[in-house]
Design a protein around this motif. Sequence first.
Motif, PDB file in Angstrom:
ATOM      1  N   ARG A 240      64.364  55.833  45.415  1.00  0.00           N
ATOM      2  CA  ARG A 240      63.855  56.965  46.231  1.00  0.00           C
ATOM      3  C   ARG A 240      62.641  56.752  47.184  1.00  0.00           C
ATOM      4  O   ARG A 240      62.073  55.824  47.024  1.00  0.00           O
ATOM      5  N   THR A 363      55.239  73.726  51.340  1.00  0.00           N
ATOM      6  CA  THR A 363      55.709  73.070  52.553  1.00  0.00           C
ATOM      7  C   THR A 363      54.495  72.080  52.831  1.00  0.00           C
ATOM      8  O   THR A 363      53.283  72.482  52.689  1.00  0.00           O
ATOM      9  N   ASP A 373      57.478  65.909  56.999  1.00  0.00           N
ATOM     10  CA  ASP A 373      58.743  66.047  56.504  1.00  0.00           C
ATOM     11  C   ASP A 373      59.130  64.543  55.638  1.00  0.00           C
ATOM     12  O   ASP A 373      60.218  64.582  55.104  1.00  0.00           O
ATOM     13  N   THR A 374      58.064  63.870  55.544  1.00  0.00           N
ATOM     14  CA  THR A 374      58.481  62.569  54.829  1.00  0.00           C
ATOM     15  C   THR A 374      57.843  62.543  53.271  1.00  0.00           C
ATOM     16  O   THR A 374      58.147  61.794  52.698  1.00  0.00           O
ATOM     17  N   ASP A 376      57.717  63.375  49.649  1.00  0.00           N
ATOM     18  CA  ASP A 376      58.538  63.703  48.767  1.00  0.00           C
ATOM     19  C   ASP A 376      58.168  63.509  47.295  1.00  0.00           C
ATOM     20  O   ASP A 376      58.695  62.795  46.547  1.00  0.00           O
ATOM     21  N   GLY A 402      61.056  67.530  44.499  1.00  0.00           N
ATOM     22  CA  GLY A 402      62.656  67.771  45.057  1.00  0.00           C
ATOM     23  C   GLY A 402      62.282  68.410  46.526  1.00  0.00           C
ATOM     24  O   GLY A 402      63.197  69.100  46.820  1.00  0.00           O
ATOM     25  N   PHE A 403      61.424  67.836  47.204  1.00  0.00           N
ATOM     26  CA  PHE A 403      61.043  68.018  48.640  1.00  0.00           C
ATOM     27  C   PHE A 403      62.163  67.431  49.448  1.00  0.00           C
ATOM     28  O   PHE A 403      62.751  66.570  49.049  1.00  0.00           O
ATOM     29  N   ILE A 404      62.566  68.680  50.343  1.00  0.00           N
ATOM     30  CA  ILE A 404      63.609  68.027  51.325  1.00  0.00           C
ATOM     31  C   ILE A 404      63.033  68.181  52.713  1.00  0.00           C
ATOM     32  O   ILE A 404      62.678  69.275  53.212  1.00  0.00           O
ATOM     33  N   ARG A 405      62.951  66.998  53.222  1.00  0.00           N
ATOM     34  CA  ARG A 405      62.123  67.041  54.669  1.00  0.00           C
ATOM     35  C   ARG A 405      60.614  67.785  54.538  1.00  0.00           C
ATOM     36  O   ARG A 405      60.400  68.631  55.518  1.00  0.00           O
ATOM     37  N   LEU A 408      59.826  72.224  49.956  1.00  0.00           N
ATOM     38  CA  LEU A 408      60.326  72.555  48.673  1.00  0.00           C
ATOM     39  C   LEU A 408      60.635  73.957  48.405  1.00  0.00           C
ATOM     40  O   LEU A 408      59.524  74.649  48.314  1.00  0.00           O
TER      41      LEU A 408
END
Length: 765
Positions: A240, A363, A373-374, A376, A402-405, A408
């Motif tokens: 990951r 965010t 956006d990196t 995570d 669980g951040f996506i781009r 979260l």
Amino acid sequence: MKIIRSKRNNIVFAALFLSAAVSPFFLREVAQAAVRDSYLQDFDNFTEGSSIGGRDNWNILSGGPADAFVQSGIPGAGMGKSLLLDGALSITRVNRQFSYGGITPTWIRFRVQPSFSSQMPGFSGGIGAVCFDHTGKVLAADGSAWVDTGYVYETGRWYDVAMRVDFRNHIYDLYLADSSAGYEELSLLRASLRFSDPSINSLSDIVFSGAYSSSVSGKTYIDDVSVSYIERIVAITASRKLMQGQASGPIIIQLQDAESFAQTADADITLFLKSTSSQGRFSLAREPWEDIDRVVFPALAQSVTIYYKDGAAGRPIVNVSEYPEKGYIDALQEFEVVREAENFSIEVVSPQVAGSNFDMIITAQDKEGNTEDTYDGTVALSVNYSSPASGSLVISPENVSGFIRGVLKCSAMYPDCGWITITAADSGNSSISGTSSLVLFVPAGFILSAETPQVIANPFILALNVVNASGELTPNYKGPVRLFPLAVFPESAAGAELTPGEIKDDIFLNGSAACSLSYNRYGKIRIRAEDSSYPARSGVSGELEFLPKKLSVGVVYAAEGREFFYVGEPVTITITVEDAAGDPVPNYSGTVELMSGVGLPVMSQYVFTGDEAGQYTFTAVPEQAGVYSIMARSRGTNLQAESPMITVRNATIVVDDSSSPVGTGEVVVTIVDEEGNIINSESALAVTLEAAEELDNDSVSLSSDPVTFSNGKITLPITNTEAETVTISVSSAYKIKIKKGSIIFGRAGKTGIGQLMWRELKSAK
């Protein structure tokens, strides 16, 4: 034998815990089903002194049952038990037949305390063998011959022996360590030893042979026999992205065979941990973090967990290898380490319901406020109390990921009420944080209770608990709360209200309030409590009944100063249903029963309908003299009342007889009691007088208007233009006796000369 079911393909394998090891140690083949996981035997489950023969697929090939048995307390063997192969002229030999499979590599390991033997064992066929011979040498089978490994052993010491079998190339490697000296590292004695029978492709028989000597003890001890199939070390957790300087999630390290099946470690295995990044670090726990460079894979375990963090951005490769080297394939895993965010923005809709899950968007942002956006990572959530300014309850979960781009979307729950802000901080670097705007948390509802019945307008205690969605108290709630009566019976009550109608602030303590209220109407109600700003957040009590405080029966006297009634004079009676303040209950409905003595008849009951405003007035006419009281009782309650004493008397109105000359006279009327005494207190009774002429020619003039007694007496002028007797009678509204009187009009009064004297005057002329 223990049966283990493979979770991967549901094939059933027989897992044997091996028991036996002697000099020499033989491996043979029998065609049976393949085996997937390790087989371990330490003999601790065997009964002390029990023979090995016939137990768990073990057989005694030569010697008697007493020559191969389990024994404890052997020096150097620790606290457990071992297998003893006793020295006998006929050398004791045992074997265990089972299908161990043909996986490459297959590891066979055992611990032995050898003894010198006067006989050199022979062998033929099979895979390979190791022998502790009578000269102190350790020999290994290479093809069909014994070869010297160059290792010299001593009796009375324990040795660990391991054989790595390669069924693809039909060779094996031999390892040995002096375990009595505390050496854990197995040394390679000989490599690429040839199978005695190169046609064998699987392991199915393990043979241990004891020792015999006429000059020294021939006892041989065997312990910790295992067969395993470890080929490689694998990190089974998917790679990951990692935030720079932030710990990873758990990385699970597993031992696997050539077919990727998980394997059980037959002994403690030390694993070295390395990273291609100079700032890469490892730990056994995420919190608290403690740097390590190696980890012990415990015996009998199938996995071990580690964590990784890196202070430099990039793509480091993590390497996990065994020590000492056993030929396992190293585990390799690449991570992407990205730079840290600058801060977080947090979006939460206000208000929210305490104890309910609510949505939140976190965010990650860079210095310019753009989405990073990196990112995570994992963020820790906390609350900041605003109003009230302090509190004890916390938000959950405390950590989210669980951040996506860089974004979260998560769900959280705060169990208390009040105004708060929510802070999100990177779990590895708390300086990277962000705080939401103010969020109001309102209660899920209220739980109300009070004792019943209560008295109208009398203070009572209402217990009010402010709860969240889970029914738990909300310590920080401060109101205000509005209170309303909800009519149950009667269906409506004009003017009904609770006092006070709103509660707030200091009356709330730790999510509860005990408020003093009063209610001003009769009947059954429920009490509704609702947040003054958010009426949907409400609660309703059970039914509460409110009853009058008392009944009263009042008597209205007809004349001021007269404390009795005449027979036949209406007595005005008022029944009042009162609250705790002494006021009539406007909406009372119910039956009131009435009773009085003979001579003062009253109705037996009266039914209040709610239209009487709490009072009912009626009259009772006494039929005879006496002293009376009226009793009133509310049916269905304990309320009752008695009127003041009511005195009723007989009276007579007397017209005095008199005489008067023709012209103007007067009529005197008195009212007297039973003893003939004038009733001086009578100044209110009005009567009508009527004159009856002896000569009916309307010569009498007497007022026909009602005349009121004054201090028990009436004096009224009367005129008559002729001499005659006039009878005076009196009319009264009550049952008062009347005694008529008469006035005699004549030429003179009753005394003096009764002859009218007159003369005619003449003028002086």
